[in-house]
Design an enzyme around this catalytic site. Structure first.
Site, PDB file in Angstrom:
ATOM      1  N   GLY A   1       0.824  -1.201   0.000  1.00 55.06           N
ATOM      2  CA  GLY A   1       0.000   0.000   0.000  1.00 55.06           C
ATOM      3  C   GLY A   1       0.858   1.251   0.000  1.00 55.06           C
TER       4      GLY A   1
ATOM      5  N   ASP B   1      -5.413 -13.500   4.034  1.00 55.77           N
ATOM      6  CA  ASP B   1      -6.611 -12.664   4.004  1.00 55.77           C
ATOM      7  C   ASP B   1      -6.672 -11.877   5.314  1.00 55.77           C
ATOM      8  OD1 ASP B   1      -9.092 -11.514   3.912  1.00 55.77           O
ATOM      9  OD2 ASP B   1     -10.211 -13.388   3.697  1.00 55.77           O
TER      10      ASP B   1
ATOM     11  N   ALA C   1      -5.558  -1.674   6.102  1.00 54.81           N
ATOM     12  CA  ALA C   1      -6.763  -0.913   6.460  1.00 54.81           C
ATOM     13  C   ALA C   1      -7.804  -1.016   5.357  1.00 54.81           C
ATOM     14  CB  ALA C   1      -6.413   0.558   6.698  1.00 54.81           C
TER      15      ALA C   1
ATOM     16  N   THR D   1     -10.022   1.250   3.436  1.00 55.44           N
ATOM     17  CA  THR D   1     -10.012   2.699   3.215  1.00 55.44           C
ATOM     18  C   THR D   1     -11.121   3.183   2.279  1.00 55.44           C
ATOM     19  OG1 THR D   1      -8.382   2.411   1.433  1.00 55.44           O
ATOM     20  CG2 THR D   1      -7.530   2.883   3.652  1.00 55.44           C
TER      21      THR D   1
ATOM     22  N   ASP E   1      -8.249  10.892  11.138  1.00 57.99           N
ATOM     23  CA  ASP E   1      -8.967  12.082  11.594  1.00 57.99           C
ATOM     24  C   ASP E   1     -10.476  11.832  11.651  1.00 57.99           C
ATOM     25  OD1 ASP E   1      -8.377  12.028   8.638  1.00 57.99           O
ATOM     26  OD2 ASP E   1      -9.892  13.614   8.624  1.00 57.99           O
TER      27      ASP E   1
ATOM     28  N   TYR F   1     -16.868   4.139   8.526  1.00 57.06           N
ATOM     29  CA  TYR F   1     -15.410   4.073   8.442  1.00 57.06           C
ATOM     30  C   TYR F   1     -14.781   4.636   9.717  1.00 57.06           C
ATOM     31  CZ  TYR F   1     -10.646   5.425   7.221  1.00 57.06           C
ATOM     32  OH  TYR F   1      -9.278   5.604   7.237  1.00 57.06           O
TER      33      TYR F   1
ATOM     34  N   TRP G   1      -5.682  12.749   5.341  1.00 58.16           N
ATOM     35  CA  TRP G   1      -5.509  13.056   3.924  1.00 58.16           C
ATOM     36  C   TRP G   1      -4.221  12.454   3.342  1.00 58.16           C
ATOM     37  CZ3 TRP G   1      -7.211  18.834   2.922  1.00 58.16           C
ATOM     38  CH2 TRP G   1      -8.459  19.055   3.520  1.00 58.16           C
TER      39      TRP G   1
END
Length: 299
Positions: A11, A36, A60, A62, A102, A125, A150
């Site tokens: 990632g 997995d 994660a 996302t 955040d 999320y 971000w």
């Protein structure tokens, strides 16, 4: 030599961590092709077999909007997985590094959030990330939880790359201007992680005093519209022929661009605790964007 187990090395953050963690020990990677991440017993077995001294969880879910309709899948990766890793870390007396968001905060006001502020996720999320944080804190004595915002990089799917692609092909573009935060490059996350881990490992018997939640982002803040504007400015400085006409680049509100998951309007993060605890000086977001953009164009 320490054994470091890194989950999700392919990632955006994981790719940078592979390079940043090398000086700290032998890095073993576990990717989605190896196991997995939603199958926690399988992950536990593989991580335990590597006798970890440090576990770094860069895995994660996302897909923020998708989480609204796939709650169980999001919680498996963002909450159940870190909970299981925390248990393994505790058994091996290992450090666990976990990345949060955040999105755990309610996003109101204009004051930068502190780690001690009350949480209040607005989305599934955000709820799943907060559940992961709480599980790590409850089950592992030696943990570093980095809440960031971000995230982008020179590779992968992210705002910087998407904006550049759109600006090269479209004459007009609208971008949200009433959500405020700090664009955080994956490279900075990896660098700070390595520096913090080095100090944590060297702390020895005092290590648990460093455990906790930290905000990790560059200094300063901007809107998505301002972030995009800075990207386009760098592109023009590089001589890129953008199709986007400056007068057709317009700011819009969140209400103008509805999404399934509610986004926090205020994603400003107070960075004092991280800087003071680990004696770090975090850079400005514009400087980090310039470095990351240069890396993108070099490739």
């Amino acid at each position: 030599m320490r054994n470091i187990v890194l989950l999700a090395p392919n990632g955006q953050v994981g790719f940078e961590l592979v390079r940043a963690l090398v000086p700290l020990g032998t890095v073993f990677t576990l990717s989605r092709s190896d196991v997995d991440f939603a199958d926690t017993p399988a992950v536990v077995a593989k991580v335990s077999a590597l006798a970890p001294d440090i576990i770094v969880n860069a895995a994660a879910w996302t897909a923020v909007d998708k989480a609204e309709t796939e709650r169980e899948a999001a919680f498996l990766v963002n909450a159940a997985l870190p909970s299981a890793l925390a248990t393994v870390a505790q058994q091996h007396k290992a450090w666990l590094v976990h990345y949060s968001s955040d999105y755990v905060y309610p996003g109101n006001g204009t004051t930068p959030w502190q780690e001690t502020d009350a949480t209040g996720p607005l989305s599934v999320y955000g709820e799943s990330k907060l559940a992961g944080d709480n599980a790590v804190m409850a089950n592992c004595d030696k943990h570093l939880i980095f809440r960031t915002s971000w995230v982008y990089a020179a590779r992968g799917n992210n705002f910087m790359r998407t904006m550049l692609k759109l600006a090269l092909s479209r004459e007009a573009l609208n971008v949200v201007a009433d959500q405020i935060g700090a664009p955080t490059p994956a490279r900075l996350i990896a660098q700070v992680t390595a520096l913090a881990l080095q100090q944590a490992v060297l702390a020895g018997n005092n290590a648990t005093a460093l455990s906790g939640v930290y905000h990790l982002a560059p200094k300063g803040h901007c809107s998505w519209y301002e972030f995009a504007g800075e990207i386009f400015c760098l592109a023009r400085q590089q001589g890129m022929g953008l199709a986007l006409k400056p007068e057709q680049f317009k700011a819009i509100t969140t209400a103008d661009y509805p999404t399934p998951a509610q986004r926090p309007a205020n994603s400003r993060l107070n960075l004092t605790r991280l800087e003071h605890t680990f004696n770090l000086q975090l850079p400005e977001w514009q400087q980090q964007l310039a470095v990351t953009f240069a890396e993108l164009t070099a490739e």
